[in-house]
Design a protein around this motif. Structure first.
Motif, PDB file in Angstrom:
ATOM      1  N   HIS A   1       1.019   4.182  -2.800  1.00 56.36           N
ATOM      2  CA  HIS A   1       0.804   5.595  -2.453  1.00 56.36           C
ATOM      3  C   HIS A   1       2.033   6.440  -2.815  1.00 56.36           C
ATOM      4  O   HIS A   1       1.908   7.505  -3.422  1.00 56.36           O
ATOM      5  CB  HIS A   1       0.522   5.743  -0.953  1.00 56.36           C
ATOM      6  CG  HIS A   1      -0.795   5.166  -0.523  1.00 56.36           C
ATOM      7  ND1 HIS A   1      -1.172   5.085   0.789  1.00 56.36           N
ATOM      8  CD2 HIS A   1      -1.837   4.648  -1.228  1.00 56.36           C
ATOM      9  CE1 HIS A   1      -2.380   4.535   0.876  1.00 56.36           C
ATOM     10  NE2 HIS A   1      -2.791   4.253  -0.335  1.00 56.36           N
TER      11      HIS A   1
ATOM     12  N   THR B   1       0.832  -1.202   0.000  1.00 55.16           N
ATOM     13  CA  THR B   1       0.000   0.000   0.000  1.00 55.16           C
ATOM     14  C   THR B   1       0.869   1.256   0.000  1.00 55.16           C
ATOM     15  O   THR B   1       0.632   2.198  -0.760  1.00 55.16           O
ATOM     16  CB  THR B   1      -0.930  -0.024   1.235  1.00 55.16           C
ATOM     17  OG1 THR B   1      -1.837  -1.119   1.082  1.00 55.16           O
ATOM     18  CG2 THR B   1      -1.709   1.260   1.382  1.00 55.16           C
TER      19      THR B   1
ATOM     20  N   GLY C   1      -3.662  11.680   3.751  1.00 54.83           N
ATOM     21  CA  GLY C   1      -3.335  10.672   2.745  1.00 54.83           C
ATOM     22  C   GLY C   1      -4.548   9.836   2.385  1.00 54.83           C
ATOM     23  O   GLY C   1      -5.637  10.018   2.942  1.00 54.83           O
ATOM     24  N   PRO C   2      -4.364   8.899   1.457  1.00 54.13           N
ATOM     25  CA  PRO C   2      -5.486   8.085   0.992  1.00 54.13           C
ATOM     26  C   PRO C   2      -6.114   7.299   2.130  1.00 54.13           C
ATOM     27  O   PRO C   2      -5.421   6.891   3.056  1.00 54.13           O
ATOM     28  CB  PRO C   2      -4.827   7.145  -0.014  1.00 54.13           C
ATOM     29  CG  PRO C   2      -3.564   7.817  -0.420  1.00 54.13           C
ATOM     30  CD  PRO C   2      -3.118   8.592   0.768  1.00 54.13           C
ATOM     31  N   ALA C   3      -7.410   7.089   2.040  1.00 49.91           N
ATOM     32  CA  ALA C   3      -8.133   6.332   3.067  1.00 49.91           C
ATOM     33  C   ALA C   3      -7.606   4.907   3.136  1.00 49.91           C
ATOM     34  O   ALA C   3      -7.158   4.340   2.145  1.00 49.91           O
ATOM     35  CB  ALA C   3      -9.619   6.320   2.727  1.00 49.91           C
ATOM     36  N   ASP C   4      -7.659   4.333   4.315  1.00 47.03           N
ATOM     37  CA  ASP C   4      -7.289   2.936   4.515  1.00 47.03           C
ATOM     38  C   ASP C   4      -7.943   2.506   5.815  1.00 47.03           C
ATOM     39  O   ASP C   4      -7.931   3.238   6.794  1.00 47.03           O
ATOM     40  CB  ASP C   4      -5.758   2.809   4.602  1.00 47.03           C
ATOM     41  CG  ASP C   4      -5.289   1.354   4.531  1.00 47.03           C
ATOM     42  OD1 ASP C   4      -4.812   0.949   3.459  1.00 47.03           O
ATOM     43  OD2 ASP C   4      -5.392   0.636   5.538  1.00 47.03           O
TER      44      ASP C   4
ATOM     45  N   SER D   1      -7.732  -1.209  -3.878  1.00 48.84           N
ATOM     46  CA  SER D   1      -8.237  -0.017  -3.186  1.00 48.84           C
ATOM     47  C   SER D   1      -7.129   0.999  -2.889  1.00 48.84           C
ATOM     48  O   SER D   1      -7.401   2.196  -2.833  1.00 48.84           O
ATOM     49  CB  SER D   1      -8.927  -0.429  -1.882  1.00 48.84           C
ATOM     50  OG  SER D   1      -8.021  -1.130  -1.070  1.00 48.84           O
ATOM     51  N   SER D   2      -5.901   0.545  -2.724  1.00 49.37           N
ATOM     52  CA  SER D   2      -4.819   1.508  -2.447  1.00 49.37           C
ATOM     53  C   SER D   2      -4.658   2.489  -3.600  1.00 49.37           C
ATOM     54  O   SER D   2      -4.360   3.670  -3.394  1.00 49.37           O
ATOM     55  CB  SER D   2      -3.494   0.779  -2.178  1.00 49.37           C
ATOM     56  OG  SER D   2      -3.130  -0.032  -3.272  1.00 49.37           O
TER      57      SER D   2
ATOM     58  N   HIS E   1      -8.076   4.668  -3.703  1.00 46.37           N
ATOM     59  CA  HIS E   1      -8.123   5.640  -2.606  1.00 46.37           C
ATOM     60  C   HIS E   1      -7.138   6.790  -2.842  1.00 46.37           C
ATOM     61  O   HIS E   1      -7.421   7.933  -2.483  1.00 46.37           O
ATOM     62  CB  HIS E   1      -7.833   4.955  -1.278  1.00 46.37           C
ATOM     63  CG  HIS E   1      -8.958   4.077  -0.815  1.00 46.37           C
ATOM     64  ND1 HIS E   1      -8.825   3.138   0.174  1.00 46.37           N
ATOM     65  CD2 HIS E   1     -10.250   3.992  -1.217  1.00 46.37           C
ATOM     66  CE1 HIS E   1      -9.977   2.505   0.358  1.00 46.37           C
ATOM     67  NE2 HIS E   1     -10.848   3.009  -0.478  1.00 46.37           N
ATOM     68  N   ALA E   2      -5.996   6.482  -3.432  1.00 50.50           N
ATOM     69  CA  ALA E   2      -5.064   7.567  -3.773  1.00 50.50           C
ATOM     70  C   ALA E   2      -5.708   8.475  -4.821  1.00 50.50           C
ATOM     71  O   ALA E   2      -5.571   9.702  -4.780  1.00 50.50           O
ATOM     72  CB  ALA E   2      -3.738   6.998  -4.285  1.00 50.50           C
ATOM     73  N   GLY E   3      -6.442   7.868  -5.744  1.00 54.91           N
ATOM     74  CA  GLY E   3      -7.159   8.659  -6.749  1.00 54.91           C
ATOM     75  C   GLY E   3      -8.229   9.537  -6.109  1.00 54.91           C
ATOM     76  O   GLY E   3      -8.377  10.714  -6.447  1.00 54.91           O
ATOM     77  N   ALA E   4      -8.956   8.960  -5.155  1.00 54.14           N
ATOM     78  CA  ALA E   4      -9.999   9.734  -4.470  1.00 54.14           C
ATOM     79  C   ALA E   4      -9.383  10.920  -3.729  1.00 54.14           C
ATOM     80  O   ALA E   4      -9.949  12.017  -3.701  1.00 54.14           O
ATOM     81  CB  ALA E   4     -10.758   8.833  -3.491  1.00 54.14           C
ATOM     82  N   ALA E   5      -8.206  10.687  -3.114  1.00 56.94           N
ATOM     83  CA  ALA E   5      -7.541  11.784  -2.400  1.00 56.94           C
ATOM     84  C   ALA E   5      -7.103  12.865  -3.383  1.00 56.94           C
ATOM     85  O   ALA E   5      -7.173  14.055  -3.087  1.00 56.94           O
ATOM     86  CB  ALA E   5      -6.338  11.249  -1.613  1.00 56.94           C
TER      87      ALA E   5
ATOM     88  N   TYR F   1       1.910   9.400  -5.589  1.00 55.79           N
ATOM     89  CA  TYR F   1       2.143  10.790  -5.192  1.00 55.79           C
ATOM     90  C   TYR F   1       3.455  11.343  -5.729  1.00 55.79           C
ATOM     91  O   TYR F   1       3.533  12.500  -6.125  1.00 55.79           O
ATOM     92  CB  TYR F   1       2.066  10.936  -3.669  1.00 55.79           C
ATOM     93  CG  TYR F   1       0.637  10.935  -3.218  1.00 55.79           C
ATOM     94  CD1 TYR F   1      -0.193  12.005  -3.539  1.00 55.79           C
ATOM     95  CD2 TYR F   1       0.089   9.855  -2.552  1.00 55.79           C
ATOM     96  CE1 TYR F   1      -1.529  11.998  -3.170  1.00 55.79           C
ATOM     97  CE2 TYR F   1      -1.241   9.846  -2.177  1.00 55.79           C
ATOM     98  CZ  TYR F   1      -2.042  10.920  -2.487  1.00 55.79           C
ATOM     99  OH  TYR F   1      -3.356  10.909  -2.149  1.00 55.79           O
TER     100      TYR F   1
END
Lengths: 460, 460
Positions: A74, A70, B219-222, A99-100, A103-107, A78
């Motif tokens: 990330h 993960t 940072g991204p959710a986890d 999801s890692s 979720h980075a995309g969502a952030a 980034y």
């Protein structure tokens, strides 16, 4: 007690255990120090980096160790986005990434960037043409997994890499699921992976960044791992990770061939043994050790629980097994049935007899779950006269709405409709998937004050 | 071969090794899974969290495991800053914090925030009054280490916490160096630590955040570790970390007393055995196992190398042992001599005879390094007639500028001056420190096109 969830985490490989124990004595000191304990630690770290780089297919100075897969994802995303900030803040991902990545995309989106999710077909694969079409002049980075973690489908990384190269966009490949089996097809710019997926210890990921790829590490400065992975290096675990990667690679070709046969057995036998099952994922372009299927009229959590009681550890993308009560985004993106979903991922060394025992146990388990839920056991009776029907399944969780639908479809005439009112998220996926499996027509969904109305037309 | 650098990384505690090996079989699965391997992993993780929380003095649900102490510090600082963003973007730190804290501060400044560094006295301690004065209405977070990692000085955490409480500012305590010896004084809001400092494995840090403290993970959710530490949990290492913390705590009081005697022996004997040495750090309010001293006219890198050849592993804050060629920021903030700096930090179990052997070896090693560098061996000769002198030490590295100064100070009359031209960063710290040690007057520094001119007046 067969453990069939290697895709979550593989049991520690014997070589990893050996290497870990051996390097506990030599690898605990700070590799940045000049005294003998530090120099020894540095030697171990350098050797592990060389071994891992060879397995990845990159230069040692292109590879750093992170604290998890993960973190590798990330950091890779980034670092790339930041390094190419002047180009733009657009990210392209497939809809079925881990999801890692998502979720980075969502952030990124929360921070004002944009993300394009490239859809997948019913097997879970992106189309290289669709992927290429998503690349824009302001695309800073593209991400594509080497193979899907839930359904095993192998992605066309080489072709997508070619499209990325043509437009000058770096491609980050999440190779977590496939690195044990071999190097990723050429053309990637960044590659991330996770040791505990190949039988290495937890606590080790790796991130390779090709020379020449723009990369600006984010967060506070730190000198370790080329400034790309802050914190004291976990050398015994890194040594164990590299040693076990080399070990699983040495046996990968033979083991892949053996497991492929076992998985094919599951793919063929499960639909024969269990009625109303959909086996998902590409039957050919797939990981050797992983197969996923969904069972109509089955509650995933109960199914997993019953399989666990029978000694089998598997995982599921069903909504009732997720903390958010939504079906897996992978199954959703593929548009396949999510209820009663089972992922079987065989660890290296799985015995053929264990798979046979699973096939012997599964039908009884599924049938007992269905019985408890009152699922229909026979096809709908010949159509009598009748009108359109509405079922109120509001407040009922997967798989009940689909079970209710299946129970009444025979009560409407050919051409008649059943409207299912449901507010469980899984219904959106599972009612169309049921129609596809049953040869009925899915008319569509309309939002209601509470939940949605799903309309199905009986056509056979 | 005595290893005297526990403050960098302690050798693995036997209990850590045992716990690690035992939990490799039980702790490799995903603790979020519902099958038996997952449930076992979850049990181990929960038990480790309870043990660690008890040692820290917090509730289990206030504590998460991170992948390193550095990560714990970064996460704690960013989570707090973000949670209190509406209050302001001002951070207070002591000038002698670990680089993980200072680098997070630098990143905040680069992003438009502000940082106040509270200075320390010559022993390395902050004054609670000075710390309190740095707190402002827009202060989002204050950071203070429990004890300094380079000189062992214990900080007045309780008093600073009281000042923070009075102004409503949360206090993050970096307890990396002291947690093995006991819990931190009450009043902290966040606490960070690192397992490999207490003999746990690398790859485990911990972050405690008191209930009620505003905290927004970045940072991204986890989903793992309450959303505060992304990535797959490294359970065997976490179990080993918690078990070894409990083990070192059980022996902490007796061992602290024993090591305190050994360290006092070093503090007293080194200045008796080696001329021109400054022992730094608070002699009383200090860590039990750590002592630091600096040797005039000695090049730290050569000194470490020679001690290593004699079998002793120590570290140094001298400029020549850092990759940036600047002296340690801690020694700089204290205003003490940095040349020939040696930090001795004794691991648990260090034999008294090893310390005696170190004391037997050190004088010869220092004297041989001084001889090679041509350092003055006797005090300056009685002042002849003479005028002010200038020494060109441009391009010469620490400790040469100070050696040149010491060689000629006897050549100027009382009241006369020596001007040293030097461009080595260490000179700025070491020339005033030399004056302090020698009872000469440090007049000041003026910048030159290349380097600086440091003026010293002979007064004795």
């Amino acid at each position: 007690m067969p453990y069939f969830d290697a895709a979550s985490s593989a049991p520690l490989h014997p070589v990893a255990r050996q290497a870990l124990q051996a390097s506990l004595d030599e690898g605990w000191a700070d590799p940045a120090r000049l005294y003998r304990e530090g120099r020894r630690a540095r030697l171990l770290l350098d050797a592990a980096r060389e071994a891992a780089a060879e397995a990845v297919g990159c230069r040692p100075d292109e590879l750093v160790f992170t604290s998890s897969g993960t973190r590798a994802v990330h950091t890779g995303i980034y670092g790339s986005l930041s390094g190419r900030r002047r180009v733009g803040r657009h990210l392209v991902v497939s809809a079925v990434e881990h999801s890692s990545v998502l979720h980075a995309g969502a952030a990124l989106e929360a921070d004002g960037g944009t993300v394009t999710e490239v859809p997948v077909d019913r097997t879970g694969a992106v189309s290289p043409a669709a992927y290429a079409a998503a690349l824009r002049p302001d695309t800073a980075l593209a991400c594509l997994q080497s193979a899907n973690h839930e359904v095993g489908t192998v992605q066309p990384v080489g072709e997508v890499a070619e499209a990325c190269r043509a437009t000058g966009v770096p491609l980050l490949v999440d190779a977590a699921q496939s690195l044990a089996w071999g190097p990723v097809e050429d053309g990637w710019s960044l590659l991330a992976a996770s040791a505990h997926k190949w039988g290495g210890p937890a606590g080790v990921g790796l991130l390779a960044v090709r020379k020449g790829v723009r990369f600006a590490p984010q967060g506070p400065a730190d000198e370790r791992e080329s400034g790309r992975s802050p914190g004291f290096e976990n050398i015994p675990a890194i040594v164990a990770a590299a040693a076990s990667l080399r070990a699983v690679r040495a046996e990968a070709a033979a083991e892949a061939e053996r497991l492929r046969v076992l998985v094919d057995r599951v793919r063929v036998r499960v639909p024969e043994l269990v009625p109303d099952v959909e086996v998902v994922g590409d039957p050919v372009r797939r990981l050797p050790h992983l197969v996923t299927f969904s069972c109509l009229y089955v509650d995933g959590e109960t199914l997993l629980h019953e399989l666990d009681r029978s000694g089998f550890s598997v995982s599921s993308g069903s909504s009732c097994t997720s903390s958010t009560l939504t079906p897996s985004h992978v199954l959703r993106a593929m548009g396949v049935l999510s209820e009663g979903n089972v992922r079987v991922s065989l660890p290296v060394g799985t015995a053929s007899s264990d798979v046979d025992r699973f096939l012997a146990v599964l039908p009884g388990v599924v049938s007992s779950v269905r019985q408890k839920l009152g699922a229909p056991t026979s096809p709908p009776s010949p159509a009598p006269d009748g009108t359109d029907l509405t079922i109120d399944a509001l407040g009922k969780r997967c798989p009940i709405p689909v079970i209710e639908l299946a129970k009444v479809i025979g009560d409407v005439p050919l051409g008649g409709t059943v409207t299912v009112l449901a507010d469980d998220e899984a219904a959106r996926l599972d009612i169309p998937a049921w129609c596809e499996m049953r040869g009925q027509e899915y008319v569509g969904e309309s939002r209601r004050e509470r939940g949605s109305a799903y309309v199905v037309r009986r056509v056979e």
